[in-house]
Write a protein that holds these residues in place. Sequence first.
Motif, PDB file in Angstrom:
ATOM      1  N   GLY A 139       0.794  -1.363   0.091  1.00  0.00           N
ATOM      2  CA  GLY A 139       0.023   0.001  -0.049  1.00  0.00           C
ATOM      3  C   GLY A 139       0.642   1.469  -0.042  1.00  0.00           C
ATOM      4  O   GLY A 139       0.367   2.348  -0.567  1.00  0.00           O
ATOM      5  N   LYS A 140       2.213   1.262   0.499  1.00  0.00           N
ATOM      6  CA  LYS A 140       2.889   2.315   0.395  1.00  0.00           C
ATOM      7  C   LYS A 140       3.669   2.592  -0.634  1.00  0.00           C
ATOM      8  O   LYS A 140       4.081   3.513  -1.046  1.00  0.00           O
ATOM      9  N   PRO A 196      -2.389   3.999  -7.652  1.00  0.00           N
ATOM     10  CA  PRO A 196      -3.628   3.668  -7.522  1.00  0.00           C
ATOM     11  C   PRO A 196      -4.254   3.319  -8.879  1.00  0.00           C
ATOM     12  O   PRO A 196      -3.606   3.843  -9.960  1.00  0.00           O
ATOM     13  N   ASP A 197      -5.433   2.594  -8.999  1.00  0.00           N
ATOM     14  CA  ASP A 197      -5.939   2.378 -10.167  1.00  0.00           C
ATOM     15  C   ASP A 197      -7.138   3.263 -10.470  1.00  0.00           C
ATOM     16  O   ASP A 197      -7.626   3.823  -9.402  1.00  0.00           O
ATOM     17  N   SER A 198      -7.450   3.512 -11.790  1.00  0.00           N
ATOM     18  CA  SER A 198      -8.532   4.633 -11.843  1.00  0.00           C
ATOM     19  C   SER A 198      -9.916   4.104 -11.392  1.00  0.00           C
ATOM     20  O   SER A 198     -10.601   5.145 -11.266  1.00  0.00           O
ATOM     21  N   ARG A 199     -10.245   3.189 -11.176  1.00  0.00           N
ATOM     22  CA  ARG A 199     -11.362   2.450 -11.109  1.00  0.00           C
ATOM     23  C   ARG A 199     -11.407   2.106  -9.514  1.00  0.00           C
ATOM     24  O   ARG A 199     -12.161   2.319  -8.651  1.00  0.00           O
ATOM     25  N   PHE A 200     -10.418   1.414  -9.047  1.00  0.00           N
ATOM     26  CA  PHE A 200     -10.270   0.672  -7.774  1.00  0.00           C
ATOM     27  C   PHE A 200      -9.634   1.269  -6.722  1.00  0.00           C
ATOM     28  O   PHE A 200      -9.255   1.093  -5.658  1.00  0.00           O
ATOM     29  N   HIS A 201      -8.972   2.638  -7.087  1.00  0.00           N
ATOM     30  CA  HIS A 201      -8.002   3.096  -6.382  1.00  0.00           C
ATOM     31  C   HIS A 201      -6.970   2.288  -5.785  1.00  0.00           C
ATOM     32  O   HIS A 201      -6.167   1.754  -6.389  1.00  0.00           O
ATOM     33  N   LEU A 202      -6.962   2.014  -4.443  1.00  0.00           N
ATOM     34  CA  LEU A 202      -6.081   1.223  -3.665  1.00  0.00           C
ATOM     35  C   LEU A 202      -6.666  -0.082  -2.846  1.00  0.00           C
ATOM     36  O   LEU A 202      -6.001  -0.562  -2.125  1.00  0.00           O
ATOM     37  N   ASP A 203      -7.940  -0.560  -3.574  1.00  0.00           N
ATOM     38  CA  ASP A 203      -8.481  -1.787  -3.222  1.00  0.00           C
ATOM     39  C   ASP A 203      -7.499  -2.783  -3.532  1.00  0.00           C
ATOM     40  O   ASP A 203      -7.772  -3.411  -4.650  1.00  0.00           O
ATOM     41  N   GLU A 215      -7.424  -5.919  -3.019  1.00  0.00           N
ATOM     42  CA  GLU A 215      -8.103  -7.080  -3.215  1.00  0.00           C
ATOM     43  C   GLU A 215      -8.700  -7.061  -4.747  1.00  0.00           C
ATOM     44  O   GLU A 215      -9.366  -8.448  -5.112  1.00  0.00           O
ATOM     45  N   SER A 216      -8.905  -5.872  -5.475  1.00  0.00           N
ATOM     46  CA  SER A 216      -9.582  -5.962  -6.813  1.00  0.00           C
ATOM     47  C   SER A 216      -8.810  -5.989  -7.960  1.00  0.00           C
ATOM     48  O   SER A 216      -9.390  -5.973  -9.130  1.00  0.00           O
ATOM     49  N   PHE A 217      -7.470  -5.617  -7.902  1.00  0.00           N
ATOM     50  CA  PHE A 217      -6.553  -5.496  -8.950  1.00  0.00           C
ATOM     51  C   PHE A 217      -5.195  -5.567  -8.470  1.00  0.00           C
ATOM     52  O   PHE A 217      -4.727  -5.893  -7.579  1.00  0.00           O
ATOM     53  N   ILE A 218      -4.327  -5.741  -9.804  1.00  0.00           N
ATOM     54  CA  ILE A 218      -2.822  -6.325  -9.483  1.00  0.00           C
ATOM     55  C   ILE A 218      -2.249  -4.652  -9.799  1.00  0.00           C
ATOM     56  O   ILE A 218      -2.285  -4.131 -10.927  1.00  0.00           O
ATOM     57  N   PRO A 219      -1.681  -3.965  -8.952  1.00  0.00           N
ATOM     58  CA  PRO A 219      -1.271  -2.810  -8.901  1.00  0.00           C
ATOM     59  C   PRO A 219       0.113  -2.555  -9.709  1.00  0.00           C
ATOM     60  O   PRO A 219       0.919  -3.530  -9.594  1.00  0.00           O
ATOM     61  N   ALA A 220       0.314  -1.468 -10.270  1.00  0.00           N
ATOM     62  CA  ALA A 220       1.837  -1.037 -10.841  1.00  0.00           C
ATOM     63  C   ALA A 220       2.347  -0.426  -9.362  1.00  0.00           C
ATOM     64  O   ALA A 220       1.770  -0.103  -8.351  1.00  0.00           O
ATOM     65  N   PHE A 221       3.517  -0.284  -9.314  1.00  0.00           N
ATOM     66  CA  PHE A 221       4.318   0.216  -8.218  1.00  0.00           C
ATOM     67  C   PHE A 221       5.558   1.064  -8.368  1.00  0.00           C
ATOM     68  O   PHE A 221       5.979   0.792  -9.401  1.00  0.00           O
ATOM     69  N   ASP A 222       5.839   1.671  -7.238  1.00  0.00           N
ATOM     70  CA  ASP A 222       7.154   2.584  -7.436  1.00  0.00           C
ATOM     71  C   ASP A 222       8.084   1.556  -7.595  1.00  0.00           C
ATOM     72  O   ASP A 222       8.427   0.639  -7.062  1.00  0.00           O
TER      73      ASP A 222
END
Length: 245
Positions: A17-18, A22-29, A31-38
């Motif tokens: 989370g740090k 954020p995703d355009s739809r799911f923000h930082l949820d 559980e709902s998407f696989i994020p990109a990251f720093d």
Amino acid sequence: MTGVLDAEWSIIRHDLGKVARPDSRFHLDLESFIPAFDGIAAASARAIAHPVFETAKLIFVTPDNSMQPLRREALARGKTLLVPSYGLHRGFLRLGPGTVPPDLALYASWGDGIQYFAEPVALDRLAEAGQIDLVLAGAAAVASNGRRFGMGHRYLDVEWNIFATAGMLDATTPVWTVVHDCQVADGPGPLEADSICADCVFTPTRQLSVEPAPRPVRVRRSTLDALFAEPGTAASLAAHLTLVA
């Protein structure tokens, strides 16, 4: 999240989370998407510099946010991508020469861009795409034995079997994932009879090679039924799978 990562997921999620973007739809949820990251540029650069990526012509890649830099680079180099549609409701989507102008590779690599530029590929004509040289799949977390976890991670088990049944890949086809260092769990994850594991993990600081787990030649009917609640979807996919009870 299941299995050995139950105990570690709360820590991984907190640390992710740090650094997650954020995703355009799911923000930082998470559980709902696989994020990109720093640090994703550095992690992706390790994969891009690998000889397998350089020589690959046909790549299967998931639509996860963490795979976007690899999709962009592959398209910019004129490679062909196969991407699963949402829930496999429309089968697979093809991106590459003939569908994406070279100067629009960035836009075509985004989730909405995939939908705009890609052409659908019918399951009964999938084999016409040729041999898959590389599989790229996102992960919310990855265990030391290459077991991937996160939203939709079991879809790859079904997708792999569809391609294997069509003769498009085999046990030697590499499977990679790109994650932040904090997403790598310390211990091994539980393996199902039809699990497809990553054999190479790229992070911003390192490349982890994993002893490949045996690649299953069948997928369990229970896996298919658990993923696809609509009987029609499961039935249509079953015709293109090698199933075991």
